[in-house]
Motif scaffolding. Structure first.
Motif, short mmCIF file in Angstrom:
data_model
loop_
_atom_site.label_atom_id
_atom_site.label_comp_id
_atom_site.label_asym_id
_atom_site.label_seq_id
_atom_site.Cartn_x
_atom_site.Cartn_y
_atom_site.Cartn_z
N ALA A 248 0.82 -1.21 0.00
CA ALA A 248 0.00 0.00 0.00
C ALA A 248 0.86 1.27 0.00
CB ALA A 248 -0.93 0.00 1.21
N ILE A 249 1.99 1.24 0.69
CA ILE A 249 2.86 2.42 0.73
C ILE A 249 3.47 2.67 -0.65
CG2 ILE A 249 4.95 3.41 1.72
CD1 ILE A 249 4.36 1.90 4.28
N GLY A 250 4.00 1.61 -1.25
CA GLY A 250 4.58 1.76 -2.57
C GLY A 250 3.56 2.23 -3.60
N MET A 251 2.34 1.71 -3.50
CA MET A 251 1.30 2.09 -4.45
C MET A 251 0.81 3.51 -4.19
SD MET A 251 -0.38 0.99 -7.08
CE MET A 251 -0.22 -0.80 -7.01
N GLY A 252 0.48 3.82 -2.94
CA GLY A 252 -0.09 5.13 -2.64
C GLY A 252 0.90 6.26 -2.77
N VAL A 253 2.10 6.07 -2.20
CA VAL A 253 3.10 7.13 -2.23
C VAL A 253 3.90 7.09 -3.54
CG1 VAL A 253 5.11 8.12 -1.06
CG2 VAL A 253 3.26 7.09 0.28
N GLY A 254 4.40 5.90 -3.89
CA GLY A 254 5.24 5.80 -5.08
C GLY A 254 4.50 6.12 -6.36
N LEU A 255 3.32 5.49 -6.56
CA LEU A 255 2.55 5.74 -7.77
C LEU A 255 1.65 6.96 -7.63
CD1 LEU A 255 1.44 5.03 -10.57
CD2 LEU A 255 -0.18 3.49 -9.45
N GLY A 256 0.81 6.97 -6.60
CA GLY A 256 -0.20 8.02 -6.49
C GLY A 256 0.37 9.40 -6.26
N PHE A 257 1.29 9.53 -5.31
CA PHE A 257 1.76 10.86 -4.95
C PHE A 257 2.98 11.30 -5.77
CE2 PHE A 257 4.31 13.71 -2.20
CZ PHE A 257 3.41 14.77 -2.13
N VAL A 258 3.95 10.42 -5.94
CA VAL A 258 5.21 10.83 -6.57
C VAL A 258 5.17 10.69 -8.09
CG1 VAL A 258 7.69 10.50 -6.64
CG2 VAL A 258 6.49 10.27 -4.48
N LEU A 259 4.98 9.47 -8.59
CA LEU A 259 5.04 9.27 -10.03
C LEU A 259 3.80 9.84 -10.74
CD1 LEU A 259 6.54 5.68 -10.39
CD2 LEU A 259 7.54 7.82 -11.18
N GLY A 260 2.62 9.54 -10.20
CA GLY A 260 1.39 10.01 -10.85
C GLY A 260 1.30 11.52 -10.87
N ALA A 261 1.36 12.13 -9.68
CA ALA A 261 1.29 13.59 -9.60
C ALA A 261 2.51 14.22 -10.26
CB ALA A 261 1.18 14.02 -8.14
N GLY A 262 3.66 13.57 -10.13
CA GLY A 262 4.86 14.12 -10.75
C GLY A 262 4.75 14.21 -12.26
N TYR A 263 4.09 13.21 -12.87
CA TYR A 263 3.91 13.24 -14.33
C TYR A 263 2.89 14.30 -14.74
CZ TYR A 263 2.43 11.92 -19.01
OH TYR A 263 2.08 11.96 -20.34
N TRP A 264 1.68 14.20 -14.21
CA TRP A 264 0.60 15.07 -14.68
C TRP A 264 0.79 16.53 -14.30
CZ3 TRP A 264 -2.37 13.20 -18.28
CH2 TRP A 264 -2.57 11.82 -18.36
N CYS A 265 1.52 16.79 -13.23
CA CYS A 265 1.67 18.16 -12.74
C CYS A 265 2.93 18.86 -13.25
CB CYS A 265 1.66 18.20 -11.21
SG CYS A 265 0.10 17.68 -10.48
N THR A 266 3.91 18.11 -13.75
CA THR A 266 5.17 18.75 -14.14
C THR A 266 5.65 18.42 -15.54
OG1 THR A 266 6.63 16.98 -13.31
CG2 THR A 266 5.90 18.62 -11.71
N ASP A 267 5.08 17.41 -16.19
CA ASP A 267 5.58 16.98 -17.49
C ASP A 267 5.12 17.96 -18.57
OD1 ASP A 267 6.18 15.62 -19.92
OD2 ASP A 267 6.25 13.73 -18.80
N PHE A 268 6.06 18.62 -19.20
CA PHE A 268 5.73 19.62 -20.22
C PHE A 268 5.03 19.02 -21.42
CE2 PHE A 268 7.23 22.48 -23.78
CZ PHE A 268 6.34 23.50 -23.48
N LEU A 269 5.20 17.73 -21.64
CA LEU A 269 4.51 17.06 -22.74
C LEU A 269 3.00 17.32 -22.69
CD1 LEU A 269 4.11 14.89 -24.99
CD2 LEU A 269 4.13 13.19 -23.16
#
Length: 607
Positions: A248-269
């Motif tokens: 749950a930690i890897g999924m919630g923090v790793g995917l949900g907070f870091v990778l997911g938000a990191g992509y949609w909120c910062t990726d210039f693409l």
């Protein structure tokens, strides 16, 4: 498999439209703003469809099908936990900063908020990421063409080695994307992405319908797969009890907070599509409009992978027929070794360049999950529908390529060339540089396409790249936008620390079935992860955490910018966007609430 004339006609018509759009828009590309920013004049709904279509590259359509076959319904968390909340957040909270700052790119926003060195570091890492992402799409398209044996007869007639088909296909796809981006810039890419979105939906909906009907509906699919594959929340209490090997930690923090938000909120693409609109309100609505179809895409792209792995595995069979005259006939149906060693209709993986089988660290055949969706098309679609389905796949590949190339040429021209190499040139000069940057980006992407060969799921490859670039960058943006004390020195040091932490983590860890090298463990192996995806999620967590901690420490001991220079760049110093002139249902906040209600309802239903 044999393509008929109608299948070829559908694909050729698509390619004609794609290139034709580029030629039609060439005469409108008079300034660098027209080429790089689509003149900031496109309607929100067009940009919203382009926003999601730019994400519907090979990593989405092929990668999600591959992940569905490899990890099961747990893959749906890439949409629920990893996408919808972040798309709402970027539309409501972050887009006012991007659009209001008048920045032409995400690295340029970092210059306004921090300093030149932070901008330069992000511009370089982002350029590398776009090249790898575009290369992944090229690789996927070449694999598909190779699978269809499209050029086999041509190569035989010219006495060329069959192994050259892979490289020839990569170059062909590169030329097509190069033509329409070189001519029509971002506008051409956006209009083609809208076309590609429609084709992808039209091509994949019948595939899901036919696949489920053939396997006995949802209950038949559940009966054909282990329970862990059919429950998205199965085993999140402990990593060893689910196919992805993520708790749950890897999924919630790793995917949900870091990778997911990191992509949609910062990726210039994707941010680039929202910034092509004429005003702030339209820019804020773009991610929200895109979130509506995004909620339903797991049905189109993940289920084909589940069906592919659930089908019976073909094997060589011998049938004995006794004739009336006493003759005995042995009818042998030979199945290729790579299919027999596969699972369902997911074959064992062969190196597309050498033609040799690829093995796991334990010597077992490596399953080629990337072929799950293409094999579903070949398995279920008749003539005509097959042409539409293959066109949908090709459209997704070129959509991903074009999105990354347009982001690359913008960042290279504005944030690398103009800022550091030639600051005093005419607008026409930068337009020319942008077009040649397109050529350079395509050529570099061709080289990176070969790196994807080592992975049996391109989504694993892409998330690895994101953990190096987007994960640490998200910490920089969160602190920069919501803590005015963050300094340029802190942001730069944090990015260095975060990227270094991701590299160190990758060099010291390795998925269980992988061999040291591109999968990790190139320093030494101190920890094994159950899967590539688990390694990616935790690598992102370490990268984000290192960036956050170092940025805070360095910012506290260095001098921040005065408040007067941070207006419009930091939340506490920026006036709230005015939406009183809009009717209530056009306001981004109202749209966001409606999306959240539907999202929660769908999550409860599928849970």
């Amino acid at each position: 498999m044999e393509l008929k004339s109608v299948d070829w006609l559908i694909m050729l018509l698509y390619f004609a439209f794609v290139i034709g759009i580029g030629f039609a828009l060439k005469r409108y590309m008079k300034t660098s703003k027209d080429f790089f920013q689509a003149g900031r004049a496109l309607p929100a709904w067009i940009c919203g469809l382009a926003f999601i279509s730019a994400n519907l590259g090979a990593q989405e359509v092929l990668g999600m099908g591959a992940s569905g076959a490899k990890y099961g319904l747990e893959t749906a968390h890439f949409y629920g936990i990893g996408a919808i909340p972040a798309m709402i957040f970027v539309g409501i909270f972050m887009m006012p900063f991007y659009y209001g700052s008048k920045a032409r790119s995400v690295p340029e926003f970092l210059r306004l908020r921090f300093d030149e060195k932070t901008r330069a570091f992000n511009a370089c890492t982002f350029a590398v990421m776009t090249v790898f992402s575009s290369g992944i799409s090229m690789y996927a398209m070449a694999r598909l063409i190779q699978l269809l044996h499209v050029f086999d007869s041509m190569f035989r007639s010219l006495n060329w080695p069959q192994s050259g088909i892979f490289t020839f296909s990569i170059v062909l796809s590169a030329i097509i994307v190069l033509v329409y981006i070189f001519l029509g810039g971002l506008t051409s890419a956006i209009y083609n992405e809208v076309l590609q979105f429609a084709i992808i939906v039209a091509g994949f909906f019948p595939l899901v319908f036919l696949g489920l009907k053939n396997i006995g509906g949802w209950q038949g699919l559940k009966a054909s797969l282990p329970d862990a594959y059919m429950h998205a929340w199965h085993g999140l209490g402990h990593a060893s009890t689910n196919p992805m090997g993520v708790d749950a930690i890897g999924m919630g923090v790793g995917l949900g907070f870091v990778l997911g938000a990191g992509y949609w909120c910062t990726d210039f693409l994707v941010i680039q599509r929202a910034m092509a609109t004429p005003d702030m309100d339209s820019a804020r609505r773009v991610p929200l409009i895109a979130a509506i179809p995004k909620m339903f895409f797991p049905f189109l792209v993940i289920i084909p992978g589940l069906i592919a792995i659930a089908l019976p595995t073909p094997h060589t069979t011998e049938t004995v027929i006794h004739g009336a005259d006493g003759a005995i006939i042995h009818n042998i149906q030979v199945v290729p070794q790579q299919i027999e060693q596969g699972k369902g209709i997911v074959p064992a993986k062969m190196n597309p360049v050498t033609g040799k089988p690829m093995l796991t660290a334990s010597g077992q055949p490596l399953l080629d999950y990337d072929m799950a969706t293409p094999n579903m098309l070949l398995h279920y679609f008749p003539t005509g529908l097959l042409g539409l389905g293959l066109t949908a796949l090709l459209a997704s590949f070129m959509s991903g390529m074009a999105g990354n190339v347009t982001a690359f040429n913008t960042v290279f021209t504005y944030d690398i060339y103009q800022s550091y190499l030639n600051k005093r040139a005419s607008d026409h000069h930068y337009l020319v540089i942008g077009r040649w940057a397109t050529v350079v980006g395509i050529l570099l992407s061709i080289g990176t396409a070969y790196a994807a060969i080592a992975f049996n799921n391109i989504m694993d490859t892409l998330q690895l790249v994101f953990s190096f670039v987007n994960a640490p960058l998200f910490a920089t943006f969160l602190l920069g936008m919501f803590w005015k004390r963050t300094t340029g020195h802190g942001a730069f040091a944090g990015l260095i620390a975060g990227t270094s932490a991701a590299m160190l983590h990758h060099g010291l860890t390795l998925p269980i079935e992988a061999t040291p090298g591109i999968h990790g463990g190139w320093l030494t192996v101190v920890h094994h992860y159950p899967s590539d995806m688990a390694q990616n999620f935790w690598g992102a967590i370490f990268a984000f955490s290192a960036n956050f901690i170092v940025t805070v420490i360095v910012s506290l001991i260095t001098k921040p910018k005065p408040d007067s220079e941070l207006v419009g760049l930091v939340h506490s110093l920026t006036p709230k966007p005015e939406t009183g002139h809009l009717t209530w249902w056009k306001r981004p906040e109202a749209l966001a609430v409606a999306i959240l209600v539907v999202f929660v309802a769908l999550s409860i239903f599928f849970a």
